[in-house]
Design a protein around this motif. Structure first.
Motif, mmCIF file in Angstrom:
data_model
loop_
_atom_site.group_PDB
_atom_site.id
_atom_site.type_symbol
_atom_site.label_atom_id
_atom_site.label_comp_id
_atom_site.label_asym_id
_atom_site.label_seq_id
_atom_site.Cartn_x
_atom_site.Cartn_y
_atom_site.Cartn_z
ATOM 1 N N SER A 141 0.198 6.884 -0.558
ATOM 2 C CA SER A 141 0.755 6.746 0.830
ATOM 3 C C SER A 141 -0.153 7.430 2.013
ATOM 4 N N ASP A 142 0.046 6.674 3.205
ATOM 5 C CA ASP A 142 -0.367 7.337 4.457
ATOM 6 C C ASP A 142 0.454 8.765 4.585
ATOM 7 N N ASP A 143 1.636 8.796 4.000
ATOM 8 C CA ASP A 143 2.024 10.108 4.436
ATOM 9 C C ASP A 143 1.596 11.336 3.529
ATOM 10 N N GLY A 144 0.244 11.043 2.873
ATOM 11 C CA GLY A 144 -0.394 12.020 2.508
ATOM 12 C C GLY A 144 -0.317 12.525 0.989
ATOM 13 N N ASP A 145 0.945 11.870 0.465
ATOM 14 C CA ASP A 145 1.262 12.154 -0.967
ATOM 15 C C ASP A 145 0.920 11.264 -2.037
ATOM 16 N N VAL A 146 0.588 11.542 -3.444
ATOM 17 C CA VAL A 146 0.552 10.704 -4.411
ATOM 18 C C VAL A 146 2.155 11.208 -5.038
ATOM 19 N N LYS A 147 2.701 9.858 -5.485
ATOM 20 C CA LYS A 147 3.983 10.232 -6.226
ATOM 21 C C LYS A 147 3.866 9.584 -7.558
ATOM 22 N N LEU A 148 4.345 10.311 -8.740
ATOM 23 C CA LEU A 148 4.553 9.694 -9.948
ATOM 24 C C LEU A 148 5.929 9.349 -10.133
ATOM 25 N N ALA B 19 2.670 -2.357 -3.735
ATOM 26 C CA ALA B 19 2.696 -1.297 -2.483
ATOM 27 C C ALA B 19 2.669 -1.980 -1.308
ATOM 28 N N CYS B 20 3.754 -1.531 -0.650
ATOM 29 C CA CYS B 20 3.898 -2.122 0.621
ATOM 30 C C CYS B 20 3.871 -1.414 2.109
ATOM 31 N N GLY B 21 3.506 -2.048 3.290
ATOM 32 C CA GLY B 21 3.547 -1.457 4.490
ATOM 33 C C GLY B 21 4.980 -1.125 4.933
ATOM 34 N N ASP B 22 5.726 -1.549 4.342
ATOM 35 C CA ASP B 22 7.257 -1.003 4.571
ATOM 36 C C ASP B 22 7.696 0.252 3.957
ATOM 37 N N ASP B 23 6.969 0.974 3.066
ATOM 38 C CA ASP B 23 6.982 2.441 2.733
ATOM 39 C C ASP B 23 7.648 2.167 1.239
ATOM 40 N N VAL B 24 7.641 1.036 0.659
ATOM 41 C CA VAL B 24 8.373 0.898 -0.382
ATOM 42 C C VAL B 24 7.410 0.382 -1.418
ATOM 43 N N VAL B 25 7.670 0.953 -2.920
ATOM 44 C CA VAL B 25 7.235 0.595 -4.141
ATOM 45 C C VAL B 25 8.193 -0.538 -4.846
ATOM 46 N N ARG B 26 7.804 -1.683 -5.303
ATOM 47 C CA ARG B 26 8.741 -2.405 -5.845
ATOM 48 C C ARG B 26 8.073 -2.931 -7.210
ATOM 49 N N ILE B 27 9.185 -3.108 -8.089
ATOM 50 C CA ILE B 27 8.745 -3.403 -9.626
ATOM 51 C C ILE B 27 9.607 -4.614 -9.889
ATOM 52 N N PHE B 28 8.598 -5.698 -10.406
ATOM 53 C CA PHE B 28 8.949 -7.021 -10.817
ATOM 54 C C PHE B 28 8.958 -7.295 -12.200
ATOM 55 N N ASP C 298 -1.287 -3.627 -2.199
ATOM 56 C CA ASP C 298 -1.689 -3.387 -3.535
ATOM 57 C C ASP C 298 -0.867 -3.910 -4.675
ATOM 58 N N VAL C 299 -1.007 -4.386 -5.642
ATOM 59 C CA VAL C 299 -0.636 -4.791 -6.814
ATOM 60 C C VAL C 299 -1.008 -4.168 -8.131
ATOM 61 N N ALA C 300 -0.407 -3.859 -8.869
ATOM 62 C CA ALA C 300 -0.761 -3.455 -10.534
ATOM 63 C C ALA C 300 0.245 -4.389 -11.502
ATOM 64 N N TRP C 301 -0.554 -4.852 -12.438
ATOM 65 C CA TRP C 301 0.352 -5.585 -13.625
ATOM 66 C C TRP C 301 0.090 -4.807 -14.689
ATOM 67 N N GLN D 130 5.741 6.516 4.733
ATOM 68 C CA GLN D 130 4.719 5.706 5.557
ATOM 69 C C GLN D 130 4.183 4.821 4.449
ATOM 70 N N ASP D 131 3.317 3.821 5.058
ATOM 71 C CA ASP D 131 2.704 2.834 4.163
ATOM 72 C C ASP D 131 2.389 3.261 2.833
ATOM 73 N N VAL D 132 2.748 2.465 1.978
ATOM 74 C CA VAL D 132 2.240 2.443 0.460
ATOM 75 C C VAL D 132 0.904 2.093 0.343
ATOM 76 N N ASN D 133 -0.342 2.526 -0.098
ATOM 77 C CA ASN D 133 -1.584 1.879 -0.110
ATOM 78 C C ASN D 133 -1.841 1.396 -1.272
ATOM 79 N N ALA D 134 -1.529 2.099 -2.673
ATOM 80 C CA ALA D 134 -1.754 1.714 -3.779
ATOM 81 C C ALA D 134 -0.848 2.089 -4.894
ATOM 82 N N VAL D 135 -0.916 1.383 -5.981
ATOM 83 C CA VAL D 135 0.047 1.721 -7.202
ATOM 84 C C VAL D 135 -1.101 1.592 -8.383
#
Length: 351
Positions: free
Chosen positions: A336-343, A281-290, A268-271, A317-322
């Motif tokens: 995420s696939d880990d069952g959590d929503v994080k802020l 949002a990446c399958g390597d479990d990381v949220v990145r900011i550009f 996923d990507v959010a602008w 686990q995988d991050v599915n959405a941001v």
């Protein structure tokens, strides 16, 4: 939670929202910013709100459990904020409202042959788009109150369609697919038919998600190929020599490819339309900011990776959405696939 003073930009964890059973597929902020909707494998939509004012702790206000028989893949608020659409692997889209005083499903849209992957409202609030593993994109018109009519079934992709989004100002619909392409559609008033006006090809694998910047002149796309791409529109007769002299429709050109910074599929990507920051949002479990470089050439822009969620506070686990908050700059939700929503809160660095 108090936000730390920082010299380097960073992504600070604000809160973990737990409660879903199984993977969480998607998050969507209400246009007013006072509700966060999440959905997932447990066939449930959770509506989160704050306790004790806007700065309070986020808690579950409502759980919507009777709309779908299978995984809910995506949720989307109408521009007016009065309706919530949910797209499910049960091949239906549910429309929820609160007219009775409590959130209820008051319309179910049927027609797709199998799993619906994405749902999106046009800016006008009068059109809704859905896409599916059946390779089609459907455009729905809101006829009367709670009446939704299929205005078009678009068969432009040759594989599973993963994502649909609308242009922020024009009634242009964009889709991303397993066939590695992005397509743009517009209604032709002459025959009242939705036709493809552009096909964007540069990714070498599934395009998972797309997001416009605030002006609608640039589009970000992310893929199974591990790249984030930035596309720019060039209008007919542009001075850069993009396209042909007799072009009627705009041309979209890939002007930047960010490669090597994601180690797995980007889902996923959010602008952000306030700060212009891009989140992935990446399958390597990381949220990145550009962040775009200050002296960036608009025709060959460059972006820096300025923060990420890796570490003890990150998803495991995988991050599915941001999704960026619509009114609070730098506030981001992830699922995420880990069952959590994080802020998260993006904190600007200081010189």
């Amino acid at each position: 939670m108090a936000l730390e003073h920082c010299k380097q930009p960073k992504l600070q964890l604000v809160q973990v929202l737990s409660g879903h059973r199984g993977r969480v597929w998607n998050v969507s902020w209400h246009p007013g910013g006072n509700i966060l909707a999440s959905c997932g494998e447990d066939k449930t939509i959770r509506l989160w709100g704050t306790e004790g004012g806007p700065e309070g702790k986020w808690v579950v206000k409502t759980s919507l459990t009777d709309g779908h028989e299978r995984t809910i893949r995506e949720v989307a608020w109408s521009p007016c904020g009065n309706y919530l659409a949910s797209a499910s692997f049960d091949a239906t889209t549910a429309i929820w409202d609160k007219k009775s005083g409590t959130w209820e499903c008051n319309a179910t849209l049927e027609g797709h042959e199998n799993e619906i992957k994405s749902v999106s409202w046009a800016k006008s609030g009068q059109l809704l788009a859905t896409c599916s593993r059946d390779k089609t994109v459907w455009v729905w018109e809101i006829a009367e109150e709670d009446e939704y009519e299929c205005a078009a079934v678009v068969n432009a992709h040759v594989q599973d369609v993963k994502k649909v989004v609308w242009h922020p100002t024009d009634e242009i619909l964009v889709s991303a697919s397993y066939d590695n392409s992005i397509k743009m559609f517009r209604n032709d008033p002459a025959d009242d038919d939705w036709s493809c006006i552009a096909t964007l090809t540069s990714h070498t694998s599934t395009v998972w998600s797309i997001a416009f910047d605030r002006t609608g002149t640039r589009l970000a796309s992310v893929s199974d190929d591990g790249t984030l791409k930035i596309w720019r529109v060039y209008l007919p007769g542009n001075g850069e020599g993009i396209g042909l002299p007799d072009d009627i429709d705009p041309r979209w050109k890939c002007v930047c490819t960010i490669v090597g910074l994601h180690s797995r599929s980007i889902y996923d990507v959010a602008w952000c339309h306030q700060t212009d920051l891009i989140a992935t949002a990446c399958g390597d479990d990381v949220v990145r900011i550009f962040q775009e470089c200050p002296d960036s050439d608009p025709h060959q822009p460059s972006f820096n990776l300025v923060a990420s969620s890796s570490g003890v506070n990150g998803h495991h686990q995988d991050v599915n959405a941001v999704a960026w908050h619509p009114t609070i700059p730098g506030l981001l939700a992830s699922a995420s696939d880990d069952g959590d929503v994080k802020l998260w809160k993006f904190l600007e660095g200081e010189l």
